[in-house]
Design a protein around this motif. Structure first.
Motif, mmCIF file in Angstrom:
data_model
loop_
_atom_site.group_PDB
_atom_site.id
_atom_site.type_symbol
_atom_site.label_atom_id
_atom_site.label_comp_id
_atom_site.label_asym_id
_atom_site.label_seq_id
_atom_site.Cartn_x
_atom_site.Cartn_y
_atom_site.Cartn_z
ATOM 1 N N GLY A 37 0.829 -1.194 0.000
ATOM 2 C CA GLY A 37 0.000 0.000 0.000
ATOM 3 C C GLY A 37 0.863 1.244 0.000
ATOM 4 O O GLY A 37 2.063 1.186 0.277
ATOM 5 N N SER A 38 0.263 2.375 -0.312
ATOM 6 C CA SER A 38 0.991 3.633 -0.366
ATOM 7 C C SER A 38 1.425 4.074 1.030
ATOM 8 O O SER A 38 0.906 3.593 2.045
ATOM 9 C CB SER A 38 0.117 4.728 -0.992
ATOM 10 O OG SER A 38 -0.279 4.372 -2.300
ATOM 11 N N SER A 41 -0.898 4.479 4.386
ATOM 12 C CA SER A 41 -2.072 3.599 4.271
ATOM 13 C C SER A 41 -2.375 2.841 5.555
ATOM 14 O O SER A 41 -3.423 2.214 5.681
ATOM 15 C CB SER A 41 -1.877 2.607 3.123
ATOM 16 O OG SER A 41 -0.743 1.780 3.348
ATOM 17 N N HIS A 214 7.406 -2.639 -0.288
ATOM 18 C CA HIS A 214 7.077 -1.955 -1.540
ATOM 19 C C HIS A 214 7.662 -2.709 -2.728
ATOM 20 O O HIS A 214 7.606 -2.230 -3.859
ATOM 21 C CB HIS A 214 7.614 -0.515 -1.516
ATOM 22 C CG HIS A 214 9.108 -0.440 -1.386
ATOM 23 N ND1 HIS A 214 9.747 -0.523 -0.172
ATOM 24 C CD2 HIS A 214 10.086 -0.302 -2.319
ATOM 25 C CE1 HIS A 214 11.057 -0.431 -0.361
ATOM 26 N NE2 HIS A 214 11.296 -0.301 -1.653
ATOM 27 N N ASP A 230 -5.333 0.747 1.939
ATOM 28 C CA ASP A 230 -5.433 2.125 1.486
ATOM 29 C C ASP A 230 -6.337 2.872 2.454
ATOM 30 O O ASP A 230 -7.421 2.393 2.790
ATOM 31 C CB ASP A 230 -6.016 2.177 0.066
ATOM 32 C CG ASP A 230 -5.982 3.584 -0.516
ATOM 33 O OD1 ASP A 230 -4.977 4.291 -0.302
ATOM 34 O OD2 ASP A 230 -6.958 3.983 -1.176
ATOM 35 N N ARG A 251 -8.992 0.421 -6.785
ATOM 36 C CA ARG A 251 -7.917 1.057 -6.023
ATOM 37 C C ARG A 251 -6.649 0.208 -6.061
ATOM 38 O O ARG A 251 -5.535 0.748 -6.109
ATOM 39 C CB ARG A 251 -8.353 1.308 -4.580
ATOM 40 C CG ARG A 251 -9.136 2.591 -4.399
ATOM 41 C CD ARG A 251 -9.313 2.923 -2.932
ATOM 42 N NE ARG A 251 -10.327 2.099 -2.286
ATOM 43 C CZ ARG A 251 -10.616 2.138 -0.990
ATOM 44 N NH1 ARG A 251 -9.944 2.957 -0.190
ATOM 45 N NH2 ARG A 251 -11.563 1.380 -0.484
ATOM 46 N N THR A 252 -6.809 -1.106 -6.031
ATOM 47 C CA THR A 252 -5.644 -1.989 -6.122
ATOM 48 C C THR A 252 -4.996 -1.857 -7.490
ATOM 49 O O THR A 252 -3.766 -1.766 -7.610
ATOM 50 C CB THR A 252 -6.052 -3.455 -5.895
ATOM 51 O OG1 THR A 252 -6.916 -3.555 -4.762
ATOM 52 C CG2 THR A 252 -4.823 -4.327 -5.668
ATOM 53 N N GLN A 254 -5.052 0.666 -9.521
ATOM 54 C CA GLN A 254 -4.395 1.963 -9.637
ATOM 55 C C GLN A 254 -3.054 1.969 -8.902
ATOM 56 O O GLN A 254 -2.053 2.503 -9.406
ATOM 57 C CB GLN A 254 -5.300 3.069 -9.094
ATOM 58 C CG GLN A 254 -6.531 3.334 -9.947
ATOM 59 C CD GLN A 254 -7.440 4.380 -9.328
ATOM 60 O OE1 GLN A 254 -7.183 4.893 -8.235
ATOM 61 N NE2 GLN A 254 -8.529 4.706 -10.019
ATOM 62 N N PHE A 255 -3.042 1.393 -7.701
ATOM 63 C CA PHE A 255 -1.794 1.333 -6.938
ATOM 64 C C PHE A 255 -0.734 0.527 -7.685
ATOM 65 O O PHE A 255 0.411 0.972 -7.827
ATOM 66 C CB PHE A 255 -2.059 0.710 -5.566
ATOM 67 C CG PHE A 255 -0.803 0.363 -4.814
ATOM 68 C CD1 PHE A 255 -0.086 1.334 -4.137
ATOM 69 C CD2 PHE A 255 -0.322 -0.947 -4.789
ATOM 70 C CE1 PHE A 255 1.085 1.021 -3.460
ATOM 71 C CE2 PHE A 255 0.838 -1.265 -4.110
ATOM 72 C CZ PHE A 255 1.543 -0.279 -3.440
ATOM 73 N N ARG A 258 0.831 2.271 -10.643
ATOM 74 C CA ARG A 258 1.836 3.267 -10.289
ATOM 75 C C ARG A 258 3.189 2.626 -10.043
ATOM 76 O O ARG A 258 4.242 3.247 -10.232
ATOM 77 C CB ARG A 258 1.401 4.062 -9.037
ATOM 78 C CG ARG A 258 0.243 5.001 -9.266
ATOM 79 C CD ARG A 258 0.154 6.057 -8.164
ATOM 80 N NE ARG A 258 -0.044 5.490 -6.862
ATOM 81 C CZ ARG A 258 -1.239 5.201 -6.336
ATOM 82 N NH1 ARG A 258 -2.333 5.410 -7.041
ATOM 83 N NH2 ARG A 258 -1.323 4.694 -5.128
ATOM 84 N N TYR A 259 3.166 1.363 -9.556
ATOM 85 C CA TYR A 259 4.415 0.672 -9.279
ATOM 86 C C TYR A 259 4.888 -0.163 -10.468
ATOM 87 O O TYR A 259 5.849 -0.917 -10.361
ATOM 88 C CB TYR A 259 4.277 -0.223 -8.047
ATOM 89 C CG TYR A 259 4.456 0.558 -6.758
ATOM 90 C CD1 TYR A 259 5.676 0.574 -6.104
ATOM 91 C CD2 TYR A 259 3.404 1.302 -6.222
ATOM 92 C CE1 TYR A 259 5.850 1.283 -4.923
ATOM 93 C CE2 TYR A 259 3.571 2.028 -5.048
ATOM 94 C CZ TYR A 259 4.796 2.008 -4.419
ATOM 95 O OH TYR A 259 4.964 2.747 -3.265
#
Length: 262
Positions: A37-38, A41, A214, A230, A251-252, A254-255, A258-259
């Motif tokens: 998670g970011s 979170s 991460h 999140d 949401r998953t 999108q996260f 980003r990675y």
């Protein structure tokens, strides 16, 4: 198979800020759970609640069938019991947290020797107890590939070596569950590989682990289960490859986008 770790409805607030809300999951013996998670979170706060570095405002934590914390049972909230409860968990921090005045071996064995002093026959058996603890410490350092670094101080070790000493220290008390809080975040890519190799080896030995990370590719390949958090809640959880390769929640997705993993 019954769960070694059962977490039910954990909540944590700092003032008016909701940090954790209704966190529920379980982990079987020998499994590795990755929490992703970011930043912000709630991942680290959850780990700190498991290790009783923070006290949950609500919920229940059970290890091996023993209820360690339950807001409905005041007897589980006694401050004098906190240290005993922490023995169920070994924690590896982001920033090593080694004692600079002690050698690698002394860092690994310190907690075990402090506990040994509380044994009723300590004075009579001190020499043998400490010898056994040192032997165990050297074995753990050898397991980490650091047999020749036992007498080195932290400033004489690379960041990767220091983190491997920290892992050996966490294993020294034979915890039920080994917890990692972003164990590679303070390392450069080469040293990151050293530490991830050790954690991968522990997973192959069926060490029960909770890993806040991460490193998405590592989580997918090593963890049995993944939780994506999140905003203080669990958005998605399930088998690692299923969550990371085929996330169900937007949401998953999108996260992970980003990675660069989806």
């Amino acid at each position: 198979m019954s769960a070694i770790l059962d977490v039910q409805n954990i909540e944590k607030h700092f003032g008016d800020t909701r940090v954790l809300e209704d966190i529920t999951f379980s982990l079987e013996k020998g499994q590795a759970l990755a929490i992703i998670g970011s930043s912000g979170s709630g991942k680290t706060t959850l780990l700190r609640c498991l290790n009783f570095l923070e006290t949950p405002d609500k919920g229940r934590i059970t290890v091996n069938g023993e209820t360690l914390f339950d807001t409905a049972d005041l007897s589980t909230q006694r401050e004098e019991e906190v240290r005993r409860k922490r023995l169920h968990f070994g924690l590896v921090f982001q920033s090593f947290n080694l004692f600079p005045q002690y050698t690698a071996l002394e860092n690994v064995t310190l907690a075990s020797k402090l506990l040994a002093k509380e044994q009723p026959d300590f004075k009579a058996r001190k020499k043998q107890l400490f010898a056994d603890i040192d032997t165990r410490g050297k074995e753990l350092l050898a397991q980490m590939g650091l047999a020749d670094r036992a007498g080195h101080y932290p400033h004489q070790l690379s960041g990767g070596q220091q983190q491997r000493v920290a892992i050996a220290r966490a294993l020294a008390l034979s915890p039920d569950i080994l917890c990692f809080d972003e164990p590679t975040s303070a390392l450069d890519p080469e040293l990151t590989g050293e530490v991830l190799k050790v954690i991968r080896s522990l997973a192959e030995q069926n060490t029960t682990m909770v890993i806040v990370t991460h490193e998405m590719a590592f989580a997918r390949d090593v963890a049995d289960q993944v939780i994506f958090m999140d905003g203080g809640v669990i958005v998605e959880q399930g088998p690692a490859r299923e969550v990371i390769d085929h996330p169900k929640e937007e949401r998953t997705r999108q996260f992970l986008a980003r990675y660069g993993e989806n």
